[in-house]
Write a protein that holds these residues in place. Structure first.
Motif, PDB file in Angstrom:
ATOM      1  N   GLY A  70       0.790  -1.221   0.000  1.00 17.40           N
ATOM      2  CA  GLY A  70       0.000   0.000   0.000  1.00 17.40           C
ATOM      3  C   GLY A  70       0.824   1.273   0.000  1.00 17.40           C
ATOM      4  O   GLY A  70       0.436   2.270   0.609  1.00 17.40           O
ATOM      5  N   VAL A  71       1.980   1.255  -0.674  1.00 17.85           N
ATOM      6  CA  VAL A  71       2.831   2.435  -0.763  1.00 17.85           C
ATOM      7  C   VAL A  71       3.121   2.736  -2.226  1.00 17.85           C
ATOM      8  O   VAL A  71       2.811   1.938  -3.115  1.00 17.85           O
ATOM      9  CB  VAL A  71       4.160   2.242   0.012  1.00 17.85           C
ATOM     10  CG1 VAL A  71       3.884   1.984   1.478  1.00 17.85           C
ATOM     11  CG2 VAL A  71       4.969   1.093  -0.576  1.00 17.85           C
ATOM     12  N   ASP A  72       3.728   3.911  -2.496  1.00 13.90           N
ATOM     13  CA  ASP A  72       3.910   4.322  -3.888  1.00 13.90           C
ATOM     14  C   ASP A  72       5.329   4.787  -4.199  1.00 13.90           C
ATOM     15  O   ASP A  72       5.552   5.477  -5.179  1.00 13.90           O
ATOM     16  CB  ASP A  72       2.917   5.436  -4.243  1.00 13.90           C
ATOM     17  CG  ASP A  72       3.086   6.667  -3.359  1.00 13.90           C
ATOM     18  OD1 ASP A  72       3.995   6.670  -2.512  1.00 13.90           O
ATOM     19  OD2 ASP A  72       2.302   7.620  -3.527  1.00 13.90           O
ATOM     20  N   GLN A  73       6.309   4.408  -3.379  1.00 18.35           N
ATOM     21  CA  GLN A  73       7.694   4.797  -3.630  1.00 18.35           C
ATOM     22  C   GLN A  73       8.634   3.788  -2.989  1.00 18.35           C
ATOM     23  O   GLN A  73       8.255   3.095  -2.048  1.00 18.35           O
ATOM     24  CB  GLN A  73       7.969   6.184  -3.051  1.00 18.35           C
ATOM     25  CG  GLN A  73       7.728   6.294  -1.554  1.00 18.35           C
ATOM     26  CD  GLN A  73       7.952   7.692  -1.019  1.00 18.35           C
ATOM     27  OE1 GLN A  73       9.055   8.231  -1.133  1.00 18.35           O
ATOM     28  NE2 GLN A  73       6.914   8.293  -0.444  1.00 18.35           N
ATOM     29  N   PRO A  74       9.867   3.678  -3.519  1.00 10.59           N
ATOM     30  CA  PRO A  74      10.850   2.786  -2.892  1.00 10.59           C
ATOM     31  C   PRO A  74      11.331   3.351  -1.562  1.00 10.59           C
ATOM     32  O   PRO A  74      11.078   4.501  -1.214  1.00 10.59           O
ATOM     33  CB  PRO A  74      11.996   2.745  -3.912  1.00 10.59           C
ATOM     34  CG  PRO A  74      11.461   3.349  -5.163  1.00 10.59           C
ATOM     35  CD  PRO A  74      10.388   4.303  -4.735  1.00 10.59           C
ATOM     36  N   ASP A  75      12.045   2.519  -0.824  1.00  9.20           N
ATOM     37  CA  ASP A  75      12.734   2.966   0.375  1.00  9.20           C
ATOM     38  C   ASP A  75      14.027   2.180   0.497  1.00  9.20           C
ATOM     39  O   ASP A  75      14.319   1.317  -0.337  1.00  9.20           O
ATOM     40  CB  ASP A  75      11.857   2.812   1.629  1.00  9.20           C
ATOM     41  CG  ASP A  75      11.576   1.352   1.982  1.00  9.20           C
ATOM     42  OD1 ASP A  75      11.894   0.459   1.164  1.00  9.20           O
ATOM     43  OD2 ASP A  75      11.032   1.096   3.067  1.00  9.20           O
ATOM     44  N   TYR A  76      14.824   2.492   1.509  1.00 10.80           N
ATOM     45  CA  TYR A  76      16.057   1.722   1.697  1.00 10.80           C
ATOM     46  C   TYR A  76      16.279   1.449   3.179  1.00 10.80           C
ATOM     47  O   TYR A  76      15.753   2.145   4.055  1.00 10.80           O
ATOM     48  CB  TYR A  76      17.272   2.431   1.094  1.00 10.80           C
ATOM     49  CG  TYR A  76      17.747   3.646   1.855  1.00 10.80           C
ATOM     50  CD1 TYR A  76      18.641   3.527   2.924  1.00 10.80           C
ATOM     51  CD2 TYR A  76      17.323   4.913   1.506  1.00 10.80           C
ATOM     52  CE1 TYR A  76      19.070   4.638   3.622  1.00 10.80           C
ATOM     53  CE2 TYR A  76      17.745   6.032   2.200  1.00 10.80           C
ATOM     54  CZ  TYR A  76      18.625   5.900   3.254  1.00 10.80           C
ATOM     55  OH  TYR A  76      19.048   7.000   3.952  1.00 10.80           O
ATOM     56  N   GLY A  77      17.052   0.398   3.424  1.00 14.86           N
ATOM     57  CA  GLY A  77      17.439   0.038   4.777  1.00 14.86           C
ATOM     58  C   GLY A  77      18.870  -0.445   4.785  1.00 14.86           C
ATOM     59  O   GLY A  77      19.514  -0.574   3.736  1.00 14.86           O
ATOM     60  N   HIS A  78      19.371  -0.730   5.977  1.00 14.30           N
ATOM     61  CA  HIS A  78      20.746  -1.187   6.160  1.00 14.30           C
ATOM     62  C   HIS A  78      20.791  -2.698   6.358  1.00 14.30           C
ATOM     63  O   HIS A  78      19.943  -3.267   7.035  1.00 14.30           O
ATOM     64  CB  HIS A  78      21.376  -0.509   7.374  1.00 14.30           C
ATOM     65  CG  HIS A  78      21.606   0.959   7.189  1.00 14.30           C
ATOM     66  ND1 HIS A  78      20.580   1.878   7.168  1.00 14.30           N
ATOM     67  CD2 HIS A  78      22.762   1.664   7.023  1.00 14.30           C
ATOM     68  CE1 HIS A  78      21.090   3.091   6.993  1.00 14.30           C
ATOM     69  NE2 HIS A  78      22.401   2.985   6.904  1.00 14.30           N
ATOM     70  N   LEU A  79      21.813  -3.323   5.789  1.00 11.69           N
ATOM     71  CA  LEU A  79      22.076  -4.740   6.011  1.00 11.69           C
ATOM     72  C   LEU A  79      23.248  -4.850   6.971  1.00 11.69           C
ATOM     73  O   LEU A  79      24.358  -4.390   6.674  1.00 11.69           O
ATOM     74  CB  LEU A  79      22.401  -5.445   4.691  1.00 11.69           C
ATOM     75  CG  LEU A  79      21.318  -5.390   3.613  1.00 11.69           C
ATOM     76  CD1 LEU A  79      21.803  -6.068   2.335  1.00 11.69           C
ATOM     77  CD2 LEU A  79      20.018  -6.020   4.091  1.00 11.69           C
ATOM     78  N   LEU A  80      22.999  -5.440   8.139  1.00 12.50           N
ATOM     79  CA  LEU A  80      24.029  -5.605   9.155  1.00 12.50           C
ATOM     80  C   LEU A  80      24.606  -7.022   9.102  1.00 12.50           C
ATOM     81  O   LEU A  80      23.965  -7.953   8.624  1.00 12.50           O
ATOM     82  CB  LEU A  80      23.459  -5.320  10.534  1.00 12.50           C
ATOM     83  CG  LEU A  80      23.221  -3.868  10.970  1.00 12.50           C
ATOM     84  CD1 LEU A  80      24.530  -3.092  10.999  1.00 12.50           C
ATOM     85  CD2 LEU A  80      22.204  -3.167  10.103  1.00 12.50           C
ATOM     86  N   SER A  81      25.807  -7.176   9.619  1.00 17.11           N
ATOM     87  CA  SER A  81      26.516  -8.458   9.535  1.00 17.11           C
ATOM     88  C   SER A  81      25.713  -9.615  10.114  1.00 17.11           C
ATOM     89  O   SER A  81      25.768 -10.738   9.596  1.00 17.11           O
ATOM     90  CB  SER A  81      27.876  -8.346  10.230  1.00 17.11           C
ATOM     91  OG  SER A  81      27.760  -7.745  11.511  1.00 17.11           O
ATOM     92  N   GLY A  82      24.954  -9.375  11.168  1.00 18.91           N
ATOM     93  CA  GLY A  82      24.195 -10.450  11.788  1.00 18.91           C
ATOM     94  C   GLY A  82      22.983 -10.899  11.012  1.00 18.91           C
ATOM     95  O   GLY A  82      22.327 -11.877  11.393  1.00 18.91           O
ATOM     96  N   MET A  83      22.686 -10.220   9.903  1.00 19.71           N
ATOM     97  CA  MET A  83      21.507 -10.565   9.109  1.00 19.71           C
ATOM     98  C   MET A  83      21.796 -11.636   8.051  1.00 19.71           C
ATOM     99  O   MET A  83      20.861 -12.158   7.435  1.00 19.71           O
ATOM    100  CB  MET A  83      20.965  -9.319   8.398  1.00 19.71           C
ATOM    101  CG  MET A  83      20.422  -8.257   9.323  1.00 19.71           C
ATOM    102  SD  MET A  83      19.803  -6.835   8.361  1.00 19.71           S
ATOM    103  CE  MET A  83      19.246  -5.763   9.684  1.00 19.71           C
ATOM    104  N   PHE A  84      23.064 -11.940   7.826  1.00 21.95           N
ATOM    105  CA  PHE A  84      23.420 -12.847   6.728  1.00 21.95           C
ATOM    106  C   PHE A  84      23.420 -14.303   7.192  1.00 21.95           C
ATOM    107  O   PHE A  84      23.993 -14.637   8.230  1.00 21.95           O
ATOM    108  CB  PHE A  84      24.781 -12.465   6.158  1.00 21.95           C
ATOM    109  CG  PHE A  84      24.751 -11.205   5.324  1.00 21.95           C
ATOM    110  CD1 PHE A  84      24.720 -11.277   3.943  1.00 21.95           C
ATOM    111  CD2 PHE A  84      24.731  -9.963   5.926  1.00 21.95           C
ATOM    112  CE1 PHE A  84      24.674 -10.119   3.172  1.00 21.95           C
ATOM    113  CE2 PHE A  84      24.680  -8.794   5.176  1.00 21.95           C
ATOM    114  CZ  PHE A  84      24.649  -8.878   3.787  1.00 21.95           C
ATOM    115  N   HIS A  85      22.775 -15.147   6.394  1.00 23.41           N
ATOM    116  CA  HIS A  85      22.669 -16.575   6.688  1.00 23.41           C
ATOM    117  C   HIS A  85      23.186 -17.374   5.489  1.00 23.41           C
ATOM    118  O   HIS A  85      23.052 -16.954   4.334  1.00 23.41           O
ATOM    119  CB  HIS A  85      21.210 -16.957   6.962  1.00 23.41           C
ATOM    120  CG  HIS A  85      20.577 -16.176   8.066  1.00 23.41           C
ATOM    121  ND1 HIS A  85      20.660 -16.547   9.388  1.00 23.41           N
ATOM    122  CD2 HIS A  85      19.868 -15.022   8.047  1.00 23.41           C
ATOM    123  CE1 HIS A  85      20.016 -15.667  10.130  1.00 23.41           C
ATOM    124  NE2 HIS A  85      19.528 -14.727   9.341  1.00 23.41           N
TER     125      HIS A  85
END
Length: 257
Positions: A70-85
């Motif tokens: 329900g949104v109309d534009q992109p966004d961004y976030g950060h990828l932290l080291s603990g997120m990688f599997h």
């Protein structure tokens, strides 16, 4: 609105496993700028605790995901080291609150990329190789009832990343035409193509560099950039096995326990 207080509420949701009410319910005046300040406050907390920023994600970059959220534009976030599997290795589903999964083509950068003024040619020169990837999106907002402000504040609904192990040079593939099949437990759940992501995933990388550049952020060599999903997102739970196959890029599998 007190940015530190809202960031603390979101950080608390990670610890308790209990989502919070939508931020815009208590703070209808909140802006996208406020939301990114809340996100940055959490990133500071994580990096102070020893996490390392390993890249960024572009979210809501396909029509399917914008419609779903329900949104109309992109966004961004950060990828932290603990997120990688690691692919094919057990991922504890209980570490997430409301996980969903998306297939993406991950960029791995070989050169720094800093906006504004980044072109598609600049972005292509900066990419060392691409990998098939599965992004685990998650929300600390109750029932995924998110506005653009909610998801940005919540680190663009980031949860985890599973990268495939077969690197492919950018010159060897037309990102727009890469087809994707997503299987959940052996059953075909969705199909998609790279062109669903802003016309080409490369456009998402350009958008990201030009969006974070004025904030003083450079996309660094070795960083992973997730440009957005080629399909809608699907809920996952313990016991699920998810495989995305992306033509000449190969496949990537996530196993939840």
């Amino acid at each position: 609105m007190n940015v530190e207080d809202v960031a603390a509420q979101l950080l608390g949701a990670y610890e308790t496993g209990k989502p919070i009410a939508p931020i815009v319910e208590d703070h209808p005046e909140a802006t996208v700028t406020d939301a990114y300040r809340i996100q940055q406050e959490q990133v500071r907390t994580w990096t102070t605790a020893g996490e390392v920023v390993k890249g960024h994600k572009v979210g809501l970059s396909s029509a399917a995901m914008q419609e779903q959220m329900g949104v109309d534009q992109p966004d961004y976030g950060h990828l932290l080291s603990g997120m990688f599997h690691l692919e094919q290795q057990p991922i504890p589903a209980g570490r997430f609150l409301q996980p969903r999964i998306e297939p993406e083509i991950a960029f791995v950068l070989g050169r720094p990329l800093a906006g504004p003024g980044v072109t598609a040619a600049d972005a292509a020169r900066a990419v060392e190789f691409v990998l098939p990837a599965l992004e685990i999106v998650d929300s600390r907002i109750r029932d995924w009832k998110i506005s653009i402000v909610d998801t940005i504040a919540d680190n663009a609904s980031s949860g985890g990343v599973v990268l495939g192990s077969r690197p492919t040079p950018l010159s060897a593939v037309d990102l727009r035409l890469v087809g994707c099949t997503l299987h959940l437990g052996g059953t075909l759940a969705a199909t998609g193509a790279g062109g669903a992501v802003l016309g080409s995933p490369l456009n998402a990388l350009v958008w990201l560099a030009n969006t974070v550049g004025p904030l003083g952020v450079t996309l660094e060599p070795g960083h992973v950039v997730l440009p957005g999903s080629m399909t809608r997102a699907f809920p996952v739970t313990a016991g699920d096995t998810v495989q995305a196959t992306m033509g000449e890029l190969g496949s990537v599998t996530a196993v939840f326990t």
